[in-house]
Design a protein around this motif. Structure first.
Motif, mmCIF file in Angstrom:
data_model
loop_
_atom_site.group_PDB
_atom_site.id
_atom_site.type_symbol
_atom_site.label_atom_id
_atom_site.label_comp_id
_atom_site.label_asym_id
_atom_site.label_seq_id
_atom_site.Cartn_x
_atom_site.Cartn_y
_atom_site.Cartn_z
ATOM 1 N N GLU A 1 -28.549 43.673 11.150
ATOM 2 C CA GLU A 1 -27.104 43.451 11.099
ATOM 3 C C GLU A 1 -26.837 42.123 10.396
ATOM 4 O O GLU A 1 -25.767 41.535 10.540
ATOM 5 C CB GLU A 1 -26.475 43.510 12.486
ATOM 6 C CG GLU A 1 -27.131 42.639 13.536
ATOM 7 C CD GLU A 1 -26.477 42.769 14.895
ATOM 8 O OE1 GLU A 1 -25.269 42.553 14.976
ATOM 9 O OE2 GLU A 1 -27.190 43.073 15.866
ATOM 10 N N CYS B 1 -27.753 45.835 17.425
ATOM 11 C CA CYS B 1 -29.166 45.634 17.782
ATOM 12 C C CYS B 1 -29.932 46.941 17.916
ATOM 13 O O CYS B 1 -31.132 46.936 18.210
ATOM 14 C CB CYS B 1 -29.272 44.866 19.086
ATOM 15 S SG CYS B 1 -28.616 43.214 18.965
ATOM 16 N N LYS C 1 -27.731 25.966 33.534
ATOM 17 C CA LYS C 1 -26.967 27.138 33.071
ATOM 18 C C LYS C 1 -27.752 27.852 31.964
ATOM 19 O O LYS C 1 -27.840 29.077 31.952
ATOM 20 C CB LYS C 1 -25.573 26.728 32.566
ATOM 21 C CG LYS C 1 -24.824 27.936 32.003
ATOM 22 C CD LYS C 1 -23.395 27.671 31.610
ATOM 23 C CE LYS C 1 -22.837 28.934 30.950
ATOM 24 N NZ LYS C 1 -21.496 28.755 30.432
ATOM 25 N N PRO D 1 -31.031 40.189 24.737
ATOM 26 C CA PRO D 1 -30.121 39.270 24.032
ATOM 27 C C PRO D 1 -30.296 37.849 24.566
ATOM 28 O O PRO D 1 -30.098 36.882 23.851
ATOM 29 C CB PRO D 1 -28.736 39.817 24.343
ATOM 30 C CG PRO D 1 -28.895 40.615 25.596
ATOM 31 C CD PRO D 1 -30.299 41.140 25.598
ATOM 32 N N HIS E 1 -18.437 38.870 28.324
ATOM 33 C CA HIS E 1 -18.550 39.438 29.672
ATOM 34 C C HIS E 1 -18.445 40.953 29.639
ATOM 35 O O HIS E 1 -19.152 41.643 30.370
ATOM 36 C CB HIS E 1 -17.556 38.759 30.616
ATOM 37 C CG HIS E 1 -17.918 37.312 30.811
ATOM 38 N ND1 HIS E 1 -18.885 36.911 31.684
ATOM 39 C CD2 HIS E 1 -17.499 36.199 30.165
ATOM 40 C CE1 HIS E 1 -19.052 35.588 31.596
ATOM 41 N NE2 HIS E 1 -18.203 35.143 30.673
ATOM 42 N N GLY F 1 -19.201 30.086 22.528
ATOM 43 C CA GLY F 1 -19.664 30.640 23.799
ATOM 44 C C GLY F 1 -21.010 31.327 23.666
ATOM 45 O O GLY F 1 -21.834 31.310 24.582
ATOM 46 N N LYS G 1 -30.630 41.331 34.970
ATOM 47 C CA LYS G 1 -29.391 41.757 35.628
ATOM 48 C C LYS G 1 -29.303 43.284 35.656
ATOM 49 O O LYS G 1 -28.915 43.878 36.657
ATOM 50 C CB LYS G 1 -28.169 41.187 34.884
ATOM 51 C CG LYS G 1 -27.895 39.739 35.225
ATOM 52 C CD LYS G 1 -27.182 39.004 34.101
ATOM 53 C CE LYS G 1 -25.742 39.365 33.930
ATOM 54 N NZ LYS G 1 -24.849 38.409 34.595
ATOM 55 N N SER H 1 -24.599 46.799 20.510
ATOM 56 C CA SER H 1 -23.174 46.707 20.840
ATOM 57 C C SER H 1 -22.363 47.656 19.973
ATOM 58 O O SER H 1 -22.766 47.997 18.853
ATOM 59 C CB SER H 1 -22.676 45.283 20.622
ATOM 60 O OG SER H 1 -23.077 44.477 21.695
ATOM 61 N N SER I 1 -19.518 42.684 27.116
ATOM 62 C CA SER I 1 -20.797 43.130 26.552
ATOM 63 C C SER I 1 -21.872 43.211 27.641
ATOM 64 O O SER I 1 -22.681 44.140 27.662
ATOM 65 C CB SER I 1 -21.248 42.238 25.389
ATOM 66 O OG SER I 1 -21.731 40.990 25.833
ATOM 67 N N LYS J 1 -31.984 36.642 30.874
ATOM 68 C CA LYS J 1 -31.355 37.016 32.150
ATOM 69 C C LYS J 1 -30.739 38.421 32.072
ATOM 70 O O LYS J 1 -30.546 39.078 33.100
ATOM 71 C CB LYS J 1 -30.281 35.973 32.489
ATOM 72 C CG LYS J 1 -29.525 36.165 33.786
ATOM 73 C CD LYS J 1 -30.269 35.614 34.976
ATOM 74 C CE LYS J 1 -29.436 35.542 36.241
ATOM 75 N NZ LYS J 1 -28.416 34.484 36.213
ATOM 76 N N ASP K 1 -24.458 21.820 32.267
ATOM 77 C CA ASP K 1 -25.627 21.668 33.142
ATOM 78 C C ASP K 1 -26.803 22.443 32.519
ATOM 79 O O ASP K 1 -26.685 23.656 32.290
ATOM 80 C CB ASP K 1 -25.262 22.245 34.525
ATOM 81 C CG ASP K 1 -26.419 22.173 35.518
ATOM 82 O OD1 ASP K 1 -27.554 21.837 35.107
ATOM 83 O OD2 ASP K 1 -26.172 22.454 36.708
ATOM 84 N N HIS L 1 -33.972 45.636 25.584
ATOM 85 C CA HIS L 1 -33.364 44.785 24.559
ATOM 86 C C HIS L 1 -33.042 43.470 25.271
ATOM 87 O O HIS L 1 -32.453 43.484 26.360
ATOM 88 C CB HIS L 1 -32.084 45.432 24.001
ATOM 89 C CG HIS L 1 -31.242 44.466 23.232
ATOM 90 N ND1 HIS L 1 -31.750 43.737 22.188
ATOM 91 C CD2 HIS L 1 -29.941 44.060 23.382
ATOM 92 C CE1 HIS L 1 -30.797 42.943 21.706
ATOM 93 N NE2 HIS L 1 -29.687 43.125 22.419
#
Ligand code: HMG
Length: 386
Positions: A79, A111, A32, A235, A199, A148, A242, A308, A201, A238, A29, A233
């Motif tokens: 990186e 990063c 998403k 990535p 998830h 993913g 969050k 990370s 991360s 969203k 969709d 930062h």
């Protein structure tokens, strides 16, 4: 002494894909990607462009002849290194024509690398006020076709000139750092793409922000009210949202709304590029400064850097009077608007075309800076007027 960001610029390659097209191709969709992930477009590069060519573009436009004489340190945070030993900063130093008595090196911590570079640069200028330092964040964020992480890919570079009496952002000495040995995203030597626990991360990112923000506020006796804006930062767009919502859930609604409005201004460019890895935080800062009509001189901006693995840092700076004159909003708009939209088939073909470093070969394209030849495993770059 005031030390900070005197000049700042970004570059993304002249190709992108539309995230709705990608969603259709992956039978997902589109909401998403555009709402759930928060990305409209993704920057894509040709095989003849690498972190050196992106860095050249980002740095060349902001450096004067005087800067090239004053710079005595070149730091590349990346990186996406092109050599296990030699630093891309050394190549960049020559291509830019920086005076020879300089220190040039690369920093790696996912990063976070460019933030380490920025802090190193600040300390160097504090000790040597006449020096200027070029800090570049340059990366290719790739997870693999139909993986993913694919909707969170991106590519590009940010260049910053660090000096005494900076014209844009005066950096404070209020940094709060955090190191945690966690495998949320990593790329073992020899692997083309990173291993990622997406998830995990997300959760570590949010928890790291919570920890450094709270400790930073305690250490510096500050609250959300002291910040005109926070830059994260990014990535994918969203992600910062969050973290902001999770950490400021208890804050007064007006503070939450104010910081969220500034956050929206900081993601205008990232929505159109995707993740720049080391450059993402600083692309967000440029977007904030160029797209906010409410920021003013002497406002305090907080910056949350996350790499990370994981290293996080929260620090802040004060906007210098006249900072808006140092920005290049029109040029950046043109850079983004002038890009060629690729079909998903063209993107996949471009993605799959890679350079075999063991194969001597030459390339011809119309890019200003690009790899023109591979000989004996050495990359030779097209130079100006070539
Ligand atoms: P996923 O499993 O594909 O997606 O992974 P999801 O199921 O978690 O959905 C993503 C969001 O879309 C969710 O929103 C869904 O609800 C929503 P959330 O609940 O999280 O707010 N959604 C929809 N919304 C509207 N309409 C729909 C719809 N369907 C779902 N129809 C993930 C997503 C980001 C994990 C994946 O793409 C990934 O692994 N990306 C790479 C890792 C990454 O970017 N991590 C970020 C934090 S780590 C970091 O920042 C460091 C990094 O930059 C590397 C470095 O330091 O070098 C990555």
């Amino acid at each position: 002494m005031n030390v900070g960001i005197d000049k700042i610029n970004f570059y993304v390659p002249p190709y992108f894909i539309d995230m709705v097209d990608l969603a259709h191709a992956r039978e997902v969709d589109p909401n998403k990607f555009t709402i759930g992930i928060g990305q409209d477009q993704m920057a894509v590069n040709k095989k003849t462009q690498d972190i050196v060519t992106f860095a050249m573009h980002a740095a060349k436009d902001i450096l004067t002849k005087e800067d090239l004489q004053a710079i005595d340190m070149v730091i590349v945070g990346t990186e996406s290194g092109i050599d296990e030993s030699k630093a891309s900063a050394v190549v960049l130093h020559r291509l830019l024509g920086i005076q020879p008595f300089a220190r040039s090196f690369e920093i790696k911590e996912a990063c976070y690398g460019a933030t380490a570079g920025l802090q190193f640069a600040k300390a160097h200028v504090q000790a040597n006020p006449k020096s200027k330092v070029l800090v570049v964040a340059s990366d290719i964020a790739r997870y693999g076709l139909a993986s993913g992480g694919e909707p969170t890919q991106g590519v590009g570079a940010v260049a910053m000139l660090i000096s005494a009496d900076p014209a844009i952002l005066q950096l404070d000495n209020d940094n709060l750092m955090l190191t945690q040995d966690i495998y949320d995203f990593w790329r073992p030597v020899g692997h083309q793409y990173p291993m990622v626990d997406g998830h995990l991360s997300n959760a570590v990112y949010i928890d790291s922000f919570k920890q450094v923000w709270q400790a930073h506020c305690e250490k510096n006796q500050r609250t959300a009210k002291d910040y005109a804006a926070l830059s994260f930062h990014i990535p994918y767009t969203k992600m910062g949202k969050k973290a902001l919502l999770a950490v400021f859930a208890e804050e007064e609604e007006t503070q939450q709304e104010r910081l969220m409005a500034r956050y929206e201004e900081s993601i205008v460019y990232s929505r159109r590029t995707g993740n720049l890895y080391t450059g993402s935080l600083y692309l967000g800062l440029i977007s904030l400064l160029e797209n906010s009509s409410s920021l003013q001189a002497n406002d305090r901006i907080g910056l949350f850097s996350y790499g990370s693995g994981a290293v996080a840092e929260f620090f802040s700076g004060i906007l210098v009077p006249g900072y808006e004159k140092q920005l290049a909003q029109a040029a950046h708009q043109t850079l983004l608007d002038a890009r060629q939209k690729l079909t998903i088939a063209e993107y996949e073909a471009m993605f799959n075309e890679t350079i075999d470093i063991d194969q001597d070969q030459s390339f011809e394209d119309d890019l200003l800076y690009s790899i023109r030849e591979i000989k004996n495993t050495i990359r030779y770059y097209k130079e100006e007027n070539e």
